[in-house]
Design a protein around this motif. Sequence first.
Motif, mmCIF file in Angstrom:
data_model
loop_
_atom_site.group_PDB
_atom_site.id
_atom_site.type_symbol
_atom_site.label_atom_id
_atom_site.label_comp_id
_atom_site.label_asym_id
_atom_site.label_seq_id
_atom_site.Cartn_x
_atom_site.Cartn_y
_atom_site.Cartn_z
ATOM 1 N N ILE A 56 -18.088 12.519 -61.176
ATOM 2 C CA ILE A 56 -19.028 13.757 -61.377
ATOM 3 C C ILE A 56 -17.952 14.598 -62.136
ATOM 4 O O ILE A 56 -16.972 15.057 -61.531
ATOM 5 C CB ILE A 56 -19.751 14.156 -60.182
ATOM 6 N N GLY A 57 -18.417 15.150 -63.232
ATOM 7 C CA GLY A 57 -17.690 16.033 -63.728
ATOM 8 C C GLY A 57 -16.776 15.701 -64.546
ATOM 9 O O GLY A 57 -15.882 16.461 -65.424
ATOM 10 N N ALA A 58 -16.434 14.248 -64.874
ATOM 11 C CA ALA A 58 -15.242 13.594 -65.575
ATOM 12 C C ALA A 58 -15.781 13.603 -67.122
ATOM 13 O O ALA A 58 -14.847 13.466 -68.080
ATOM 14 C CB ALA A 58 -14.968 12.237 -65.084
ATOM 15 N N PHE A 59 -16.970 13.754 -67.414
ATOM 16 C CA PHE A 59 -17.342 13.850 -68.833
ATOM 17 C C PHE A 59 -18.014 14.956 -69.196
ATOM 18 O O PHE A 59 -18.983 15.523 -68.442
ATOM 19 C CB PHE A 59 -18.353 12.515 -68.980
ATOM 20 N N ASN A 60 -17.962 15.437 -70.568
ATOM 21 C CA ASN A 60 -18.486 16.669 -70.866
ATOM 22 C C ASN A 60 -19.259 16.174 -72.064
ATOM 23 O O ASN A 60 -19.051 15.929 -73.001
ATOM 24 C CB ASN A 60 -17.496 17.656 -71.555
#
Length: 76
Positions: A56-60
Amino acid sequence: MVILATSKIYGNYQTSIPKEFIKFFNVDKGSVLEWGVDDGKPTINFRKKRDFKGLIGAFNLEEKTDSVDLKRSMNE
């Protein structure tokens, strides 16, 4: 190349990770071994196992996404 430790291959091609590597690379029971080849030489990389919550939050993503739509597209 400096040899830090050795291990033996047993039945069913099983082996153990030398304690020197366990300590130096902080390997635990959740770690994953990645086997590769670099310039014809074998390589081994240790990494921590990732779970879904860890991503979670590793990809933008630049585009807006909806979890329901993503799940539907996976099932198509």
